[in-house]
Enzyme design. Structure first.
Site, PDB file in Angstrom:
ATOM      1  N   TYR A 236      -3.157   0.095  10.723  1.00 27.06           N
ATOM      2  CA  TYR A 236      -3.019  -0.522   9.074  1.00 27.06           C
ATOM      3  C   TYR A 236      -1.625  -0.069   8.461  1.00 27.06           C
ATOM      4  CZ  TYR A 236      -4.047  -1.256   4.277  1.00 27.06           C
ATOM      5  OH  TYR A 236      -3.952  -1.517   2.796  1.00 27.06           O
TER       6      TYR A 236
ATOM      7  N   SER B 172       1.009  -1.224  -0.074  1.00 26.18           N
ATOM      8  CA  SER B 172      -0.057  -0.084   0.094  1.00 26.18           C
ATOM      9  C   SER B 172       0.836   1.482   0.039  1.00 26.18           C
ATOM     10  CB  SER B 172      -0.858   0.052   1.187  1.00 26.18           C
ATOM     11  OG  SER B 172      -1.623   1.164   1.570  1.00 26.18           O
TER      12      SER B 172
END
Length: 197
Positions: A76, A54
């Protein structure tokens, strides 16, 4: 490697067990997979490992919510930072065994994953957060969440097309960002390590 889960909200409202679950899936899930496939790849001196990471794994304090969605994504982002750091180190060893390693780095992707994370955030008990933090999460983050995904998000199909391109590439890059809207922000991190800009 594509397994992943999200967690949003103020950290004082999240349990350590919830945080461990995110790390176990996003980071240790990758580690478990690599422990299974690396020995054979090393013997053959052949293979290409493609990992869905990501842009949150390479963006940190110097990027605000409006441009990236980092705010309230602490755990995250940490799991994706772990993936990035782990793979940077592993890539050196992979060269010795003629293995290729590629990190696919999407920005926001509009999927059921995103919908579930948002729904979980809407149900979060904010009683452990101070009033200002709870207000930021509810009236800034959650209120703008869907708009961020609609304006900056990609489809899963678009990310899949980028991934196939990397898989089929004769000389695949170590990192590949799927959303060009994020390239200036991730470049800024390396150009300005102090985060002053």
């Amino acid at each position: 490697s594509n397994a992943g889960m999200g967690l949003i909200g103020p950290i004082e409202c999240q349990t350590i067990d919830e945080m461990k679950t995110v790390m176990d899936t996003n980071f240790f899930g990758l580690v478990r997979l690599l422990k299974e496939i690396l020995p054979d790849m090393k013997k053959r001196k052949s293979g290409h490992i493609v990992i869905i990471s990501s842009v949150m794994g390479i963006q940190g304090k110097d990027v605000l919510f409006v441009s990236s969605g980092i705010l309230f994504n602490d755990v995250y982002a940490a799991s994706k930072f772990a993936v990035e750091g782990f793979c940077e180190s592993l890539a050196i060893q992979a060269l010795k065994f003629k293995l290729q390693l590629s990190l696919i780095e999407p920005g926001p992707v509009v999927t059921e994953f995103e919908r579930k994370v948002f729904e979980d955030g809407m149900k979060m008990d904010l009683s452990a957060a101070d009033a200002e933090t709870a207000e930021m999460f509810t009236n800034i983050y959650l209120k703008n969440y869907k708009q961020i995904f609609q304006s900056l998000g990609q489809s899963a199909e678009d990310v899949a097309e980028h991934t196939v391109k990397i898989i089929l590439s004769e000389n695949p890059p170590f990192r590949h960002q799927t959303n060009t809207l994020y390239t200036p922000m991730t470049t800024l991190k390396y150009a300005d390590p102090n985060g002053d800009l």
